[in-house]
Design an enzyme around this catalytic site. Structure first.
Site, mmCIF file in Angstrom:
data_model
loop_
_atom_site.group_PDB
_atom_site.id
_atom_site.type_symbol
_atom_site.label_atom_id
_atom_site.label_comp_id
_atom_site.label_asym_id
_atom_site.label_seq_id
_atom_site.Cartn_x
_atom_site.Cartn_y
_atom_site.Cartn_z
ATOM 1 C CD1 TRP A 181 0.872 -42.269 50.618
ATOM 2 C CD2 TRP A 181 -0.722 -40.853 50.278
ATOM 3 N NE1 TRP A 181 1.416 -41.484 49.756
ATOM 4 C CE2 TRP A 181 0.552 -40.427 49.547
ATOM 5 C CE3 TRP A 181 -1.816 -40.045 50.207
ATOM 6 C CZ2 TRP A 181 0.555 -39.165 49.224
ATOM 7 C CZ3 TRP A 181 -1.476 -38.857 49.726
ATOM 8 C CH2 TRP A 181 -0.566 -38.234 49.217
ATOM 9 C CD GLU A 222 -0.915 -45.546 48.260
ATOM 10 O OE1 GLU A 222 -1.668 -45.388 49.000
ATOM 11 O OE2 GLU A 222 -0.956 -45.413 47.052
ATOM 12 C CE LYS A 224 3.425 -39.742 45.820
ATOM 13 N NZ LYS A 224 2.228 -39.015 45.517
ATOM 14 C CG ASP A 255 -0.085 -45.990 43.409
ATOM 15 O OD1 ASP A 255 0.288 -46.070 42.338
ATOM 16 O OD2 ASP A 255 -0.927 -45.250 43.942
ATOM 17 C CG HIS A 258 3.269 -44.267 44.873
ATOM 18 N ND1 HIS A 258 2.529 -44.322 46.289
ATOM 19 C CD2 HIS A 258 2.635 -43.554 44.028
ATOM 20 C CE1 HIS A 258 1.600 -43.460 45.978
ATOM 21 N NE2 HIS A 258 1.591 -43.109 44.691
ATOM 22 C CG HIS A 282 -3.961 -47.527 45.309
ATOM 23 N ND1 HIS A 282 -3.472 -46.342 46.170
ATOM 24 C CD2 HIS A 282 -4.524 -48.364 46.006
ATOM 25 C CE1 HIS A 282 -4.312 -46.386 47.137
ATOM 26 N NE2 HIS A 282 -5.175 -47.474 47.357
ATOM 27 C CG ASP A 290 1.970 -41.125 41.653
ATOM 28 O OD1 ASP A 290 1.492 -42.049 41.117
ATOM 29 O OD2 ASP A 290 1.837 -40.571 42.617
ATOM 30 C CG ASP A 292 -2.418 -40.996 40.398
ATOM 31 O OD1 ASP A 292 -2.498 -42.076 40.494
ATOM 32 O OD2 ASP A 292 -1.715 -40.201 41.104
ATOM 33 C CG ASP A 322 -4.829 -44.034 43.745
ATOM 34 O OD1 ASP A 322 -5.563 -43.044 43.491
ATOM 35 O OD2 ASP A 322 -3.741 -43.934 44.424
HETATM 36 C C1 RNT Z 1 -0.993 -40.747 46.558
HETATM 37 C C2 RNT Z 1 -1.353 -42.115 46.847
HETATM 38 C C3 RNT Z 1 -2.836 -42.296 47.496
HETATM 39 C C4 RNT Z 1 -3.986 -41.175 46.723
HETATM 40 C C5 RNT Z 1 -5.279 -41.459 47.136
HETATM 41 C C6 RNT Z 1 -6.193 -40.259 46.882
HETATM 42 O O1 RNT Z 1 0.347 -40.534 45.849
HETATM 43 O O2 RNT Z 1 -1.255 -42.802 45.453
HETATM 44 O O3 RNT Z 1 -3.134 -43.572 47.276
HETATM 45 O O4 RNT Z 1 -3.729 -41.227 45.210
HETATM 46 O O5 RNT Z 1 -5.368 -41.656 48.410
HETATM 47 ZN ZN ZN Z 2 -2.265 -44.809 45.667
#
Ligand code: RNT
Ligand code: ZN
Length: 415
Positions: A181, A222, A224, A255, A258, A282, A290, A292, A322
């Site tokens: 990523w 990955e 985004k 993810d 994303h 993820h 995003d 998290d 994640d």
């Molecule tokens: C970032 C991505 C990625 C990170 C990690 C730390 O938007 O989700 O996967 O969260 O690599």
């Molecule tokens: Zn991620």
């Protein structure tokens, strides 16, 4: 009769075998992200987090050394039922005494301590090159940079990481998922959208030209939609990453933070399963962006789990967590998210899949809706408790007491 036995009978009335569900879940690996323990800082450069991602909060007690992070991980792992993998970022290298290597030169031996940790606990390891929080990230660009020196540095990082991934797989005897990523993007509306993507493509081609054992290393990519400070353009967009993965024969990673907030990863899984042997996820909780947040047992997490289970894809989907929350006890954050992922999977396994599909095909949407709603108030918690008991994980709130004790005795004593 115990509460589990009552639950077992109630599920049996729906044609669901709780014993089979429990057995199946025991062997499903979920990758635990090391970066929840220290707000994504790592050990190699200790630079502030960058790349358009952010942790917020300053809850006391975060791990700042490998020994602390390992101890915290151990505590968290002991409180989450089920099979886990360790998910590392390259920035968590632990250099042998007196040695240091920059990211373009890291070696397998810089992760020997992690291999030892994983082996002692019977875990496999997944890996992530770290394309952020480093002085060689120039103008928010890495593999797509127009500056050859910058691009070269990060290509070399990618290649070095592939070798480390192979080392993890060989040492642990479990396949290693290595996820690429990059944060690359622009805050301003770009005047060249093709150039950065063409350079990213060329960089990935070069990294993947490194020979690696495809039977034990799975490369994932990955995508985004945007990052903080990178709102107008993301090089590794969904279209780029999906197309690249298909063409290069690697594995796409989604993810669920994303995408646009109304877009659901649960709806995307089936399409990707039709065109890929394996897919990767993820699992996170995005709140308005995003963000998290810690994974909770919300509708989308449950729907993601249902899609994996009802498409018979537990062996085809690499599940990783994640998220990074610095506003609550970090060990508890791991445990809550980890237990919730297990709960979502178990509840998916406790669904009369064939029956529900049958209603859809017969256009009996009334029964389809009625039964799926009825299932929501089934005694699921009693089955989850039984699962915890059988795998030796704490039942109910026991884990929190343990976590609070650890906070008092260990975390609160940290500087
Ligand atoms: C970032 C991505 C990625 C990170 C990690 C730390 O938007 O989700 O996967 O969260 O690599
Ligand atoms: Zn991620």
């Amino acid at each position: 009769m115990t509460s589990y036995e009552i639950a077992k009978e109630k599920y049996a009335a729906f044609g669901v075998d709780t014993e089979a569900a429990i057995e199946r879940l025991k062997s499903v690996p979920v990758a635990m992200h090391c970066w929840q323990g220290d707000d994504v800082i790592g050990f190699d450069s200790k630079e502030a987090l960058s790349g358009g991602i952010q942790t917020t909060g300053n809850y006391p007690g975060k791990a700042t050394t490998p020994a602390e992070l390992m101890a915290d991980l151990d505590k968290a792992l002991s409180l989450i039922p089920g099979k886990k993998k360790l998910n590392l970022h390259a920035s968590y290298a632990i250099f042998p005494e007196g040695e240091y290597r920059d990211r373009n030169e890291i070696l397998p031996k810089d992760f020997a301590k992690w291999v030892e940790f994983a082996k002692e606990r019977g875990m496999g390891i997944d890996f992530n090159p770290t394309f952020f929080a480093h002085p060689m990230v120039k103008d928010n660009l890495t593999l797509s940079s127009p500056d050859e020196k910058t691009r070269r540095f990060w290509i070399d990082h990618g290649k070095a990481c592939l070798k480390i991934a192979e080392y993890f797989a060989t040492e642990t005897g479990e396949a290693c998922v290595i996820n690429f990523w990059i944060p690359d993007g622009y805050k301003e509306i770009p005047q060249d959208r093709l150039g950065p993507r063409a350079r990213f493509k060329a960089s990935l081609d070069e990294i993947l030209s490194t020979p690696y054992d495809k039977s034990k290393v799975y490369v994932t990519l990955e995508s985004k939609v945007f990052g903080i400070g990178l709102e107008s353009y993301t090089v590794g967009s969904a279209e780029f990453c999906l197309s690249y993965s298909t063409k290069a024969g690697i594995t796409p990673l989604m993810d669920n933070g994303h995408y646009h907030p109304t877009e659901m990863v649960s709806d995307k899984i089936s399409s990707l399963l039709l065109f890929n042997d394996k897919i990767a996820l993820h699992v996170t909780r995005a709140v308005r962006w995003d963000s998290d947040h810690v994974v909770i047992l919300d509708d989308e997490t449950r729907e993601i789990a249902k899609e994996i289970v009802r498409n018979d894809a537990l062996d085809r989907v690499f599940i990783a967590l994640d998220y990074f929350d610095a506003s609550v006890n970090r060990v508890a954050a791991w445990v809550i998210g980890g237990r919730n992922m297990e709960k979502a999977l178990l509840s998916a396994l406790l669904t009369p899949r064939a029956e529900l599909k049958g209603y859809q095909d017969k256009a009996d949407y009334t029964r389809m809706l009625a039964v799926s709603e009825e299932l929501k108030t089934m005694p699921f918690g009693d089955v989850f408790d039984e699962y915890c008991r059988r795998v030796g994980a704490p039942v109910g709130m026991e884990w929190l007491l343990d976590c609070e004790k650890y906070e008092k005795e260990v975390l609160s004593k940290r500087a």
